[in-house]
Scaffold this active site. Structure first.
Site, mmCIF file in Angstrom:
data_model
loop_
_atom_site.group_PDB
_atom_site.id
_atom_site.type_symbol
_atom_site.label_atom_id
_atom_site.label_comp_id
_atom_site.label_asym_id
_atom_site.label_seq_id
_atom_site.Cartn_x
_atom_site.Cartn_y
_atom_site.Cartn_z
ATOM 1 C CG HIS A 103 45.937 39.153 49.253
ATOM 2 N ND1 HIS A 103 44.952 39.563 48.381
ATOM 3 C CD2 HIS A 103 46.511 40.274 49.728
ATOM 4 C CE1 HIS A 103 44.932 40.885 48.333
ATOM 5 N NE2 HIS A 103 45.889 41.340 49.131
ATOM 6 C CB SER A 130 43.958 49.026 58.782
ATOM 7 O OG SER A 130 43.504 49.517 57.534
ATOM 8 C CD GLU A 178 42.928 44.157 50.546
ATOM 9 O OE1 GLU A 178 42.144 44.072 49.590
ATOM 10 O OE2 GLU A 178 44.131 43.837 50.464
ATOM 11 C CG ASN A 216 43.562 39.218 52.131
ATOM 12 O OD1 ASN A 216 43.496 38.368 51.256
ATOM 13 N ND2 ASN A 216 43.821 40.488 51.884
ATOM 14 C CE LYS A 275 37.662 57.148 52.070
ATOM 15 N NZ LYS A 275 36.983 58.470 52.168
#
Length: 321
Positions: A38, A105, A107, A110, A242
């Site tokens: 992260h 895929s 976030e 980050n 989601k």
């Protein structure tokens, strides 16, 4: 028998502490380890976000047995896939074959830091699939040039390749990511014990491949203290991916979890020191078909007590599953 792993949670501890923690996890008898990657913690109260790949390099030298794995890294925004391929090959060499490359895929939390925007989920999955194909090409040792929909590569090559390439894992949360993982992954990664994810993974080529889950836990002899800590640092997790993949920073996670109560967290995360409660939380993963489950002990300064308890009580009980 399900394999039980340990999570180096970069959002809740500094780099030196994380290396010490994984050394302790190896000593305690955990079967494998994973690390988050992260640029921000989810909540301010967690307070950390060191560079995961530096921690991994140090961990490879500080340990001798325990496997290491990214859980997960995103090869599409902060990192170009050519950079990920080189890093993964180097990690496999440093760890002498103990590294697995877990990909996802990403976030917004980050990846927004490079200022490239945050596209829709279907575009992010297109980018991930193209990135995995580039990484696979580079793992051949050949010179690679690629001009695709999302990435350009010009005459790239990895000069230091291990004899045994690092397996690639793909994180899934829905139909399309399961298809991608089945086609391109050596293993599948998920954070929820949903059997339908594994069924879709199997239907697209994943049958017989390892499947790795993850579960937050909060050990403390004082259950009330454990619940309070889990609520303080991990209430964001109840939002679901989601939602969580879209939020841009700790402030947004604070706002999104404003009305999450301690009792809500305690219903989703095992808290305290009741071994049976922790086993019951892992059981759905085993019943769904997961072959490995990585535990996340909440609270950076609470790792040592957890590892001692896990070695003497929790791990023996979990291995009976």
């Amino acid at each position: 028998m399900v394999r039980i792993g340990y999570t180096m949670m970069t959002e809740q501890a500094g780099p030196r502490e994380l290396v010490a923690h994984v050394v302790g996890a190896e000593r305690a008898g955990f079967d494998f380890s994973v690390i988050s990657d992260h640029s921000f913690p989810w909540l301010e109260s967690q307070g950390h976000a060191p560079y995961a790949w530096s921690v991994l390099g140090a961990a490879a030298q500080a340990t001798t047995r325990i496997p290491l794995m990214t859980y997960v890294t995103c090869p599409t925004f902060r990192y170009h896939p050519t950079v990920i391929a080189q890093k993964a090959a180097t990690m496999q060499l440093l760890s002498q074959g103990r590294f697995r490359l877990g990909l996802g895929s990403g976030e917004n939390l980050n990846e927004h830091v490079i200022g490239a925007g945050w596209p829709a989920a279907h575009v992010r999955l297109e980018m991930l699939e193209e990135a995995v194909e580039i990484i696979r090409s580079l793992f051949t040792g050949d010179s690679v040039s690629h001009h695709g929909a999302h990435f350009d590569v010009e005459n790239a090559r990895i000069w230091d390749l291990p004899d045994e390439l690092p397996p690639i894992g793909v994180a899934v949360s829905g139909e399309r990511s399961c298809q991608l993982a089945g086609r391109h992954g050596d293993l599948v990664i998920a954070t929820e014990p949903k059997p339908e994810l594994l069924e879709k993974f199997d239907a697209h080529g994943g049958a017989g491949k390892p499947r790795v889950g993850q579960l937050p836990v909060c050990y403390d002899p004082d259950r009330d203290a454990a619940v309070a800590r889990a609520h303080d640092q991990f209430r964001w997790a109840l939002g679901g991916w989601k939602v969580n993949a879209e939020l841009p920073g700790p402030g947004a996670f604070e706002q999104a979890s404003t009305y999450t109560r301690p009792e809500d967290v305690a219903q989703s995360i095992p808290c305290g020191d009741d071994v049976d409660a922790f086993v019951d939380a892992v059981r759905p993963y085993v019943e769904a078909g997961f072959t490995e489950v990585a535990l996340v002990q909440i609270g950076g300064e609470h790792q040592w007590a957890f590892q001692d308890w896990a070695e003497s009580k929790l791990l023996p009980a979990l291995r009976e599953l």
